[in-house]
Design an enzyme around this catalytic site. Structure first.
Site, PDB file in Angstrom:
ATOM      1  N   GLY A  59       0.820  -1.092   0.111  1.00  0.00           N
ATOM      2  CA  GLY A  59       0.317   0.109  -0.126  1.00  0.00           C
ATOM      3  C   GLY A  59       0.953   1.068   0.004  1.00  0.00           C
ATOM      4  O   GLY A  59       1.795   1.384   0.550  1.00  0.00           O
ATOM      5  N   ARG A 102       0.929  -5.779  -5.986  1.00  0.00           N
ATOM      6  CA  ARG A 102       1.131  -6.351  -5.454  1.00  0.00           C
ATOM      7  C   ARG A 102       1.221  -7.704  -6.108  1.00  0.00           C
ATOM      8  O   ARG A 102       0.825  -7.746  -7.511  1.00  0.00           O
ATOM      9  CB  ARG A 102      -0.021  -7.011  -4.205  1.00  0.00           C
ATOM     10  N   ASP A 140       5.162  -5.035   6.182  1.00  0.00           N
ATOM     11  CA  ASP A 140       5.498  -6.060   6.035  1.00  0.00           C
ATOM     12  C   ASP A 140       5.511  -7.163   5.291  1.00  0.00           C
ATOM     13  O   ASP A 140       6.443  -7.499   5.248  1.00  0.00           O
ATOM     14  CB  ASP A 140       4.113  -6.655   7.485  1.00  0.00           C
ATOM     15  N   THR A 165       4.302   3.036   5.335  1.00  0.00           N
ATOM     16  CA  THR A 165       2.711   2.551   6.022  1.00  0.00           C
ATOM     17  C   THR A 165       1.956   3.363   6.631  1.00  0.00           C
ATOM     18  O   THR A 165       2.832   3.601   8.086  1.00  0.00           O
ATOM     19  CB  THR A 165       2.924   0.726   6.296  1.00  0.00           C
ATOM     20  N   ASP A 189      -0.124   2.472   8.555  1.00  0.00           N
ATOM     21  CA  ASP A 189      -1.004   1.784  10.084  1.00  0.00           C
ATOM     22  C   ASP A 189       0.132   1.835  11.310  1.00  0.00           C
ATOM     23  O   ASP A 189      -0.691   1.918  12.983  1.00  0.00           O
ATOM     24  CB  ASP A 189      -1.130   0.417   9.779  1.00  0.00           C
ATOM     25  N   ASP A 233       2.332  -0.276  12.149  1.00  0.00           N
ATOM     26  CA  ASP A 233       2.621  -1.514  12.765  1.00  0.00           C
ATOM     27  C   ASP A 233       3.329  -1.985  12.674  1.00  0.00           C
ATOM     28  O   ASP A 233       3.805  -3.190  12.305  1.00  0.00           O
ATOM     29  CB  ASP A 233       1.190  -2.189  12.107  1.00  0.00           C
ATOM     30  N   ARG A 264      -6.252  -2.233  11.094  1.00  0.00           N
ATOM     31  CA  ARG A 264      -6.839  -4.163  10.807  1.00  0.00           C
ATOM     32  C   ARG A 264      -6.673  -4.279  11.635  1.00  0.00           C
ATOM     33  O   ARG A 264      -7.151  -4.618  12.310  1.00  0.00           O
ATOM     34  CB  ARG A 264      -6.363  -4.690   9.266  1.00  0.00           C
TER      35      ARG A 264
END
Length: 328
Positions: A15, A76, A107, A130, A132, A134, A176
């Site tokens: 992303g 992707r 990730d 990213t 997020d 994360d 998410r």
């Protein structure tokens, strides 16, 4: 490392996030500063498989530091998950005389990069990109700060409508498996309640909180929900549940979606991307490989890539207490 680095490839994968262009710019210009060649790889690992490369120099990256998305595009690639695909990708790298790679992504991108390194021994440094936030080993990933500012700005606008019509808005944000955006943006925007994946607060607690808000005189409310929340209902199912149990509320849903990924990167993300890019290139020159660059205690550090992949981030639970106090 015996072989001297002369040409470095750079790609963006997964992303997109604000700050990726600034990181590409930093990699390209650091290469130029040290007399190295830089090759851009279009569409991430898919472009690597197809040999879709472009020579990049300092002027190739003019006027991109302020732009969201990624000039190298992203995609992707299922074929890269197979050994044959990675062998094909490595052959393209050898044909182009690329000695090392900088991979900008999240990730999944890091897992692909680690596997490629193990199988081919090509030096790789990763940059976390990213929204997020994360990725283990860094307090901030590229795009996270920009996404927070975007979400807060949008919620501020939603609150104007909520206040004008005495409405309850359920605002779903990205995240998410990680509630960093919801928790921090929720506090920053003054949300009455915040639902995140790390903490199962339950629908009854939410209803009780909304009842208290109504009784205290609040005529409108904002609830920020991470898309991976554990409340057991989608945001639209939650809307129906609240309406069934609290008929005095006029409930609306706003799913912010991909607008959180777009837009010009914040100053913080531009500076962070520049620091990450310089560190990535100079680490490869020093013979380092299979590391991620990360920010810890305001210092740019190297984190073993496998540790970054296997580790898990944690939200600051103290912020939940702060949120509860602020929503009084």
């Amino acid at each position: 490392m015996d072989k001297k680095i002369k040409k470095i490839g750079v790609l963006t994968s997964g992303g997109d996030s604000p700050g990726m262009n600034a990181a590409i710019r930093a990699v390209v210009r650091t290469c130029a500063y040290h007399g190295l060649q830089c090759q851009g790889i279009y569409r991430g690992f898919q472009g690597l498989l197809e040999g879709d490369f472009i020579e990049l120099g300092p002027r190739s990256v003019n006027n991109i530091i302020n732009k969201g998305g990624t000039m190298l595009k992203s995609a992707r690639c299922k074929e890269f998950m197979e050994k044959e695909g990675r062998e094909k990708a490595y052959q393209h790298l050898k044909d182009a005389n690329i000695d090392a790679l900088v991979v900008i992504g999240g990730d999944g991108s890091f897992k692909g990069a680690t596997t490629l390194h193990k199988e081919t021994n090509i030096p790789i440094i990763a940059i976390p990109g990213t929204i997020d936030n994360d990725i283990f080993g860094t307090t901030h990933t590229l795009g996270y700060d920009t996404a927070l500012n975007t979400v807060v700005e949008v919620i501020d606008k939603i609150r104007d409508t909520a206040s004008s019509h005495n409405r309850l808005f359920l605002v779903e944000v990205m995240g998410r498996d990680c509630g960093h955006i919801a928790l921090n943006a929720g506090i920053g925007a003054g949300a009455e309640e915040i639902l995140i994946p790390e903490e199962n607060l339950g629908v009854e607690r939410l209803l009780e909180s909304l009842r208290r808000s109504k009784e205290s005189g609040k005529s409108s409310s904002i609830v920020v929900i991470s898309e991976g929340g554990k409340i057991g209902k989608t945001v639209f199912e939650l809307k129906e549940y609240v309406e069934e149990n609290l008929s005095e509320y006029d409930v609306r849903v706003s799913v912010l979606g991909h607008m959180q990924r777009g837009g010009a990167p914040s100053c913080f993300d531009r500076v962070l991307a520049s620091r990450f890019g310089v560190k990535a290139v100079e680490s490869l020159m020093e013979g380092k490989s299979n590391f991620m660059v990360g920010l810890r205690n305001d210092q740019i550090e190297l984190v073993p890539l496998e540790k970054a992949i296997k580790g898990s981030t944690k939200v600051d639970m103290e912020l939940l207490r702060v949120s509860d106090i602020m929503s009084t």
